[in-house]
Design a protein around this motif. Sequence first.
Motif, PDB file in Angstrom:
ATOM      1  N   GLY A 160      66.349  10.251  48.365  1.00  0.00           N
ATOM      2  CA  GLY A 160      67.745  10.450  48.010  1.00  0.00           C
ATOM      3  C   GLY A 160      68.158   9.467  46.947  1.00  0.00           C
ATOM      4  O   GLY A 160      67.464   8.474  46.676  1.00  0.00           O
ATOM      5  N   CYS A 161      69.291   9.756  46.323  1.00  0.00           N
ATOM      6  CA  CYS A 161      69.804   8.901  45.255  1.00  0.00           C
ATOM      7  C   CYS A 161      71.179   8.370  45.623  1.00  0.00           C
ATOM      8  O   CYS A 161      71.959   9.037  46.309  1.00  0.00           O
ATOM      9  N   SER A 162      71.479   7.164  45.160  1.00  0.00           N
ATOM     10  CA  SER A 162      72.780   6.539  45.369  1.00  0.00           C
ATOM     11  C   SER A 162      73.048   6.383  46.858  1.00  0.00           C
ATOM     12  O   SER A 162      72.224   5.825  47.581  1.00  0.00           O
ATOM     13  N   SER A 163      74.173   6.895  47.357  1.00  0.00           N
ATOM     14  CA  SER A 163      74.494   6.712  48.773  1.00  0.00           C
ATOM     15  C   SER A 163      73.534   7.445  49.692  1.00  0.00           C
ATOM     16  O   SER A 163      73.520   7.195  50.897  1.00  0.00           O
ATOM     17  N   THR A 164      72.751   8.361  49.143  1.00  0.00           N
ATOM     18  CA  THR A 164      71.727   9.041  49.930  1.00  0.00           C
ATOM     19  C   THR A 164      70.438   8.224  49.940  1.00  0.00           C
ATOM     20  O   THR A 164      69.490   8.562  50.644  1.00  0.00           O
ATOM     21  N   ALA A 165      70.417   7.117  49.193  1.00  0.00           N
ATOM     22  CA  ALA A 165      69.265   6.214  49.158  1.00  0.00           C
ATOM     23  C   ALA A 165      69.584   4.867  49.782  1.00  0.00           C
ATOM     24  O   ALA A 165      68.718   4.236  50.391  1.00  0.00           O
ATOM     25  N   MET A 321      62.992   3.778  42.584  1.00  0.00           N
ATOM     26  CA  MET A 321      63.411   4.308  41.286  1.00  0.00           C
ATOM     27  C   MET A 321      64.724   3.663  40.847  1.00  0.00           C
ATOM     28  O   MET A 321      65.674   3.577  41.627  1.00  0.00           O
ATOM     29  N   MET A 322      64.744   3.249  39.579  1.00  0.00           N
ATOM     30  CA  MET A 322      65.892   2.544  39.022  1.00  0.00           C
ATOM     31  C   MET A 322      66.158   3.034  37.609  1.00  0.00           C
ATOM     32  O   MET A 322      65.318   3.718  37.024  1.00  0.00           O
ATOM     33  N   THR A 323      67.317   2.666  37.059  1.00  0.00           N
ATOM     34  CA  THR A 323      67.621   3.011  35.668  1.00  0.00           C
ATOM     35  C   THR A 323      68.269   1.822  34.972  1.00  0.00           C
ATOM     36  O   THR A 323      68.950   1.004  35.595  1.00  0.00           O
ATOM     37  N   TRP A 324      68.063   1.754  33.661  1.00  0.00           N
ATOM     38  CA  TRP A 324      68.575   0.607  32.906  1.00  0.00           C
ATOM     39  C   TRP A 324      70.094   0.589  32.819  1.00  0.00           C
ATOM     40  O   TRP A 324      70.690  -0.487  32.754  1.00  0.00           O
ATOM     41  N   TYR A 325      70.724   1.731  32.783  1.00  0.00           N
ATOM     42  CA  TYR A 325      72.190   1.750  32.669  1.00  0.00           C
ATOM     43  C   TYR A 325      72.835   2.124  34.005  1.00  0.00           C
ATOM     44  O   TYR A 325      73.744   2.930  34.079  1.00  0.00           O
ATOM     45  N   ASP A 326      72.345   1.480  35.061  1.00  0.00           N
ATOM     46  CA  ASP A 326      72.900   1.684  36.391  1.00  0.00           C
ATOM     47  C   ASP A 326      73.762   0.483  36.770  1.00  0.00           C
ATOM     48  O   ASP A 326      73.906  -0.468  35.996  1.00  0.00           O
ATOM     49  N   VAL A 327      74.260   0.516  37.993  1.00  0.00           N
ATOM     50  CA  VAL A 327      75.192  -0.517  38.447  1.00  0.00           C
ATOM     51  C   VAL A 327      74.515  -1.872  38.567  1.00  0.00           C
ATOM     52  O   VAL A 327      75.105  -2.889  38.229  1.00  0.00           O
ATOM     53  N   SER A 328      73.280  -1.894  39.072  1.00  0.00           N
ATOM     54  CA  SER A 328      72.679  -3.210  39.329  1.00  0.00           C
ATOM     55  C   SER A 328      71.158  -3.148  39.332  1.00  0.00           C
ATOM     56  O   SER A 328      70.529  -3.307  40.378  1.00  0.00           O
ATOM     57  N   VAL A 329      70.570  -2.943  38.189  1.00  0.00           N
ATOM     58  CA  VAL A 329      69.114  -2.858  38.129  1.00  0.00           C
ATOM     59  C   VAL A 329      68.472  -4.214  38.438  1.00  0.00           C
ATOM     60  O   VAL A 329      67.371  -4.269  39.003  1.00  0.00           O
ATOM     61  N   CYS A 361      71.430   7.765  38.674  1.00  0.00           N
ATOM     62  CA  CYS A 361      70.943   9.030  39.259  1.00  0.00           C
ATOM     63  C   CYS A 361      70.741  10.141  38.232  1.00  0.00           C
ATOM     64  O   CYS A 361      70.780  11.318  38.594  1.00  0.00           O
ATOM     65  N   SER A 362      70.483   9.792  36.988  1.00  0.00           N
ATOM     66  CA  SER A 362      70.354  10.807  35.933  1.00  0.00           C
ATOM     67  C   SER A 362      68.906  11.021  35.507  1.00  0.00           C
ATOM     68  O   SER A 362      68.646  11.415  34.376  1.00  0.00           O
ATOM     69  N   TYR A 363      67.964  10.775  36.392  1.00  0.00           N
ATOM     70  CA  TYR A 363      66.544  10.827  36.059  1.00  0.00           C
ATOM     71  C   TYR A 363      66.148  12.155  35.416  1.00  0.00           C
ATOM     72  O   TYR A 363      65.526  12.190  34.354  1.00  0.00           O
ATOM     73  N   LYS A 364      66.512  13.254  36.050  1.00  0.00           N
ATOM     74  CA  LYS A 364      66.084  14.567  35.580  1.00  0.00           C
ATOM     75  C   LYS A 364      66.953  15.100  34.442  1.00  0.00           C
ATOM     76  O   LYS A 364      66.715  16.205  33.955  1.00  0.00           O
TER      77      LYS A 364
END
Length: 650
Positions: A160-165, A321-329, A361-364
């Motif tokens: 899951g992503c975000s609150s689902t993770a 899984m993480m992203t560079w422009y997320d809240v807290s990488v 959460c914009s991986y795809k």
Amino acid sequence: MGRNLKLAAVLLACLVFSLPAHAQPRPQDTATIAHRNAIEQQLESVAIIERRVMVPMRDGKRMQADIYRPKDESKKYPIIFSRTPYNFNYWDIALGAPRDMSAALDAVGHGYAYVEMNERGRYFSEGDYDILGVPLTDSDDEFDWMTALPWSTGKVGLIGCSSTAEWQLNVASRGKKALTTIIPESFGAGVGRVGPYYEQGNWFRGGAVQMLFATWLYDAGLQTNDAKPNFPPGTSQQALIDAAKWWDLGAHPPKVDWAKALAHLPEKDILAAIAAPHGIYADTTPSGQPGMIERTPNDPTWYKGGLWNDSMHINVPGLWMMTWYDVSVAPNLAAYNFVRSTASPEVANEQYAIIAPVPHCSYKRAAEHTIVGERDLGDARLDYDALTFGWFDHFLKGEDNGLLEKTPKVRYYTMGLNKWQSSDTWPPKESKPVTFYLTSTGHANSLAGDGALVTTPQPKDAADKFLYDPMNPVPTRGGGFCCMGADFKPGAVDQRPLEARDDVLVYSTGPLAEGMEVTGPVEVTLYVSSDAKDTDFTVKLIDVLPNGTAYNIDENIQRARYREGYDKPPVWMEKDKVYKIAFQPMQTSNYFASGEELRIEISSSNFPRYDRNLNTGGNNYDEVKAVVAHNQVHHSTQYPSTITLSVVKH
């Protein structure tokens, strides 16, 4: 059914009047409806479907689950489990068609049972909601229920992503045998404290409040302690299945002008001022804890809920899984490294990470030209489906598919080079620290100033001065965040409009003679002074293109009162005294090409990305009056204000 449903008459009356609109779909929805119906038909052809299964917890409350499993009942199946506070009602009421059931269809097609469940107090699940699925005993009961199902192999994997993770981390530390592996995506709000980071679920950054929670709680319908429609205990499964086509219990809050609403003072009343229901933002939680806005970064309350922290060991294989422009990488990477360093040797070797160059959460959503904010970051696509199902096949089915051997421990995307790279560790072992010193003649204000980044400190101090007025803060322009409404877009955005301000100090290297890859932590230390008792300092890392476009790479903030630590009493500033401010490390991978410039911006606000420090030394959240601060950044051999980057030589 009508006799058993609370609020039935009111809800039914409202919905009956809305049915004609739903019965006549808009022309542009016709293709979507046909597509959704086709997926549902495919799912029905391959899966045994059990919806609105009410799973009892130890206190008698029931959590709502939907189950999808292959039709071949001669076999047992491992379970992919997705638990969420968000709405997964199988019927899209607004569209008048099934919702997109692709995730369930894909899981069943790969030979898995797929179980979705709502957290306590959300939608059809009973009880009162508290953030991150408290009480944690719910997860224990849910695992026990899944392993006892006659068709279950007893192995469960989470995704899951975000609150689902985010709930996965604390739960993974509880040592339930059924939990075989986790795939947490963009999981920052599940990290409470790790190493130098005391973000408490992204609530803080450097001791300042990250204001995205006000918008998220409101827009996601999570600020609902006052009242919410629900079904009485004992409502039958069939009644709930039928009811799902009439209403989904989702909140539809009135639209808000967040640019205006977030400026309200006192900060604790932001949601009250827009007539939001009472809830966990500023009110006592269902578990009896004080509202979140009243807490400090090391408040004991943070350690009583669903947050994970580095006193808890996780000994479960993980694909992080993480992203560079997320809240807290940066805290996310710290959590990943912590698990690698504390799990048993075998499990430590089964921790893998992916860091993509996209927002939360914009991986795809990556494409051949992945536009993040305004910057084209090239082809950032990755076959996430092949990776996740290959991962589950290995850990849940025991298949020797060679995935771990051919997958790098850390796969990260280097912006600027616009390509995926890999390493055995984070940061890569070949990265080395390179330090630049801030310098000027005391006039680094704005892009027109003379601030510079140099390789040796200047001998004498020539402090750069600026005025920080909390009533005229530097506005947020791009960055790494989520959930702040349509007015605020994350990503890389040209910062030159902000660099025209006199309260933004600008320090640049000048055009680089050769390219420089920065991959790993970025640490900033400032020597500062102020005539205010307390204030903030902010920093942005910028990549300046030859045409002058200034793209933000990462940003940070530090509240001065916490400069000696978040587990220590606040310390105040005295006029004419110089203090050392060390920011928590940022993290990135960005290539600064030859002819580009590396730049940092220093100020005291980035609003509403972070809340404004009113500079009084008070609680801040309950104040309406501000003090204007006259702030200074010092730089010399005595006061070596620096930025230290992790550089990989090419």
